[in-house]
Write a protein that holds these residues in place. Structure first.
Motif, short mmCIF file in Angstrom:
data_model
loop_
_atom_site.label_atom_id
_atom_site.label_comp_id
_atom_site.label_asym_id
_atom_site.label_seq_id
_atom_site.Cartn_x
_atom_site.Cartn_y
_atom_site.Cartn_z
N ILE A 188 -82.74 13.27 12.09
CA ILE A 188 -83.56 12.69 11.03
C ILE A 188 -84.67 11.84 11.64
CG2 ILE A 188 -83.54 11.18 9.00
CD1 ILE A 188 -80.63 11.97 8.55
N LYS A 189 -85.89 12.03 11.13
CA LYS A 189 -87.06 11.34 11.68
C LYS A 189 -87.72 10.45 10.62
CE LYS A 189 -86.39 13.78 15.39
NZ LYS A 189 -85.73 13.15 16.56
N ASP A 190 -88.63 9.60 11.07
CA ASP A 190 -89.41 8.77 10.15
C ASP A 190 -90.09 9.66 9.12
OD1 ASP A 190 -88.71 6.57 11.63
OD2 ASP A 190 -90.66 6.30 12.57
N GLY A 191 -90.14 9.18 7.87
CA GLY A 191 -90.84 9.90 6.82
C GLY A 191 -90.06 11.03 6.18
N SER A 192 -88.80 11.20 6.56
CA SER A 192 -87.99 12.29 6.01
C SER A 192 -87.66 12.08 4.53
CB SER A 192 -86.68 12.43 6.78
OG SER A 192 -86.90 12.84 8.10
N THR A 193 -87.49 13.18 3.84
CA THR A 193 -86.98 13.16 2.46
C THR A 193 -85.51 13.53 2.53
OG1 THR A 193 -89.11 13.77 1.49
CG2 THR A 193 -87.15 14.19 0.17
N ILE A 194 -84.66 12.66 1.99
CA ILE A 194 -83.22 12.80 2.16
C ILE A 194 -82.50 12.73 0.82
CG2 ILE A 194 -81.16 11.89 3.31
CD1 ILE A 194 -83.04 10.50 5.30
N MET A 195 -81.70 13.75 0.53
CA MET A 195 -80.80 13.70 -0.63
C MET A 195 -79.50 13.04 -0.19
SD MET A 195 -81.28 17.45 -2.35
CE MET A 195 -82.83 17.89 -3.17
N ILE A 196 -78.99 12.14 -1.01
CA ILE A 196 -77.72 11.48 -0.72
C ILE A 196 -76.78 11.68 -1.90
CG2 ILE A 196 -76.57 9.28 -0.29
CD1 ILE A 196 -78.98 8.36 1.25
N GLY A 197 -75.66 12.35 -1.65
CA GLY A 197 -74.71 12.64 -2.71
C GLY A 197 -74.01 11.39 -3.21
N GLY A 198 -73.36 11.54 -4.35
CA GLY A 198 -72.60 10.43 -4.91
C GLY A 198 -72.97 10.15 -6.34
N PHE A 199 -71.98 9.73 -7.09
CA PHE A 199 -72.18 9.23 -8.45
C PHE A 199 -71.70 7.79 -8.41
CE2 PHE A 199 -71.46 8.47 -12.87
CZ PHE A 199 -72.33 9.31 -13.55
N GLY A 200 -72.66 6.85 -8.21
CA GLY A 200 -72.25 5.51 -7.80
C GLY A 200 -71.70 5.64 -6.39
N THR A 201 -70.52 5.04 -6.15
CA THR A 201 -69.91 5.14 -4.82
C THR A 201 -68.98 6.35 -4.71
OG1 THR A 201 -68.11 3.65 -5.49
CG2 THR A 201 -70.04 2.65 -4.45
N ALA A 202 -68.69 7.04 -5.81
CA ALA A 202 -67.81 8.21 -5.76
C ALA A 202 -68.53 9.37 -5.07
CB ALA A 202 -67.39 8.62 -7.17
N GLY A 203 -68.02 9.78 -3.94
CA GLY A 203 -68.65 10.88 -3.21
C GLY A 203 -69.85 10.47 -2.39
N GLN A 204 -70.11 9.18 -2.25
CA GLN A 204 -71.24 8.72 -1.44
C GLN A 204 -70.84 8.72 0.04
OE1 GLN A 204 -73.37 4.49 -0.85
NE2 GLN A 204 -73.58 5.29 -2.93
N PRO A 205 -71.63 9.33 0.91
CA PRO A 205 -71.28 9.41 2.34
C PRO A 205 -71.65 8.12 3.08
CG PRO A 205 -73.34 10.55 1.95
CD PRO A 205 -72.87 10.07 0.61
N ALA A 206 -70.87 7.08 2.85
CA ALA A 206 -71.23 5.75 3.35
C ALA A 206 -71.33 5.70 4.87
CB ALA A 206 -70.21 4.73 2.86
N GLU A 207 -70.47 6.45 5.56
CA GLU A 207 -70.50 6.41 7.01
C GLU A 207 -71.75 7.09 7.57
OE1 GLU A 207 -67.32 4.66 5.76
OE2 GLU A 207 -67.61 6.74 5.17
N LEU A 208 -72.20 8.16 6.91
CA LEU A 208 -73.46 8.78 7.31
C LEU A 208 -74.63 7.83 7.07
CD1 LEU A 208 -73.17 12.49 6.04
CD2 LEU A 208 -72.75 11.58 8.34
N ILE A 209 -74.57 7.10 5.97
CA ILE A 209 -75.63 6.13 5.67
C ILE A 209 -75.65 5.03 6.72
CG2 ILE A 209 -76.43 4.41 4.01
CD1 ILE A 209 -75.28 6.21 1.79
N ASP A 210 -74.47 4.56 7.13
CA ASP A 210 -74.40 3.55 8.19
C ASP A 210 -75.03 4.08 9.47
OD1 ASP A 210 -73.17 1.70 6.56
OD2 ASP A 210 -71.15 2.09 7.30
N GLY A 211 -74.76 5.36 9.77
CA GLY A 211 -75.37 5.97 10.95
C GLY A 211 -76.88 6.05 10.84
N LEU A 212 -77.37 6.31 9.63
CA LEU A 212 -78.81 6.37 9.39
C LEU A 212 -79.44 5.00 9.60
CD1 LEU A 212 -81.09 8.25 8.43
CD2 LEU A 212 -80.51 7.62 6.08
N ILE A 213 -78.74 3.96 9.17
CA ILE A 213 -79.23 2.60 9.37
C ILE A 213 -79.33 2.28 10.86
CG2 ILE A 213 -78.66 0.15 9.05
CD1 ILE A 213 -77.39 0.98 6.35
N GLU A 214 -78.30 2.66 11.61
CA GLU A 214 -78.29 2.41 13.05
C GLU A 214 -79.41 3.18 13.76
OE1 GLU A 214 -74.52 3.11 14.82
OE2 GLU A 214 -73.44 1.80 13.42
N LEU A 215 -79.75 4.35 13.23
CA LEU A 215 -80.82 5.15 13.82
C LEU A 215 -82.17 4.45 13.73
CD1 LEU A 215 -81.44 7.93 15.12
CD2 LEU A 215 -81.82 8.82 12.81
#
Length: 228
Positions: free
Chosen positions: A15-42
């Protein structure tokens, strides 16, 4: 043989700067929180996020918004009792919002995944959401022309996956995951368990591996442990 099972950091690194990203989830149900944490670290910036809502508390998507990495959110339900991160950003003019009714959001993502062009929907006709858009009167009803929604990446969460990328979901955590996987150029799936080939009953596979490029095994964290 194809092996899409990889480490979280390796998958997210595409994933690079300026990317368009779909994030699954209905509220926190099904939200990929660990992938999001990885994105933050990136540390990427200038992101456009497509999701059902705009984050809860300080968890997951809200945590990403708080870093200032997101320029625009496309969603159907941006404000609720615990959406204080988005509220602060939006009211201070630091983030752009494109509001899309939930049914339209799903249909537009489906249209992209199925290779369709624009679709006509009655939802939004005669409102501010239809301003500047083509309208038609078809079979006694008024419709608004809406464009497909696609993305560079989809970050989704499933219950189990195999090394070919086949996925099964757990109950309502499925929500937007399957259609987002179809509508993104690259799909990264977070699963609780990677199983051996043949262990997934074909009757229960919702997302075939053809729509998934990377499978990451991660233990989901609880929103209550992150201040949400």
């Amino acid at each position: 043989m194809i092996n899409k099972h990889t480490r979280l950091g390796d998958a997210i690194s595409h994933i690079k700067d300026g990317s368009t990203i779909m994030i699954g989830g209905f509220g926190t149900a099904g939200q990929p929180a660990e992938l999001i944490d990885g994105l933050i670290e990136l540390g990427v910036k200038g992101l456009t996020i497509i999701s059902n809502n705009a984050g809860n508390g300080n968890y997951g998507l809200a945590k990403l918004l708080k870093t200032g990495a997101v320029d625009k959110v496309i969603c159907s339900f941006p404000r609720q009792a615990d959406s204080w991160v988005f509220d602060e950003l939006y009211l201070s003019g630091k983030i752009e919002l494109e509001l899309v009714p939930q049914g339209n959001l799903a249909c537009r993502i489906q249209a992209a995944g199925m290779g369709l062009g624009a679709i006509f929907t009655p939802t939004g006709y005669g409102t501010l959401l239809a301003e500047g858009k083509e309208t038609r009167h078809l079979d006694g009803k008024d419709y608004v022309l809406e464009m497909p929604i696609k993305a560079d990446f989809a970050l989704i969460k499933a219950h189990q996956g195999d090394r070919w990328g086949n996925l099964v979901y757990r109950k309502s955590a499925r929500n937007f995951g399957p259609i987002m996987a179809m509508a993104a150029a690259t799909t990264i799936a977070q699963v609780s368990e990677v199983v051996e080939l043949g262990k997934l009953d074909p009757e229960y596979i919702i997302t075939p591996g053809i729509f998934v490029q990377y499978v990451v095994e991660a233990t989901p964290s609880s929103p209550t442990k992150t201040g949400a």
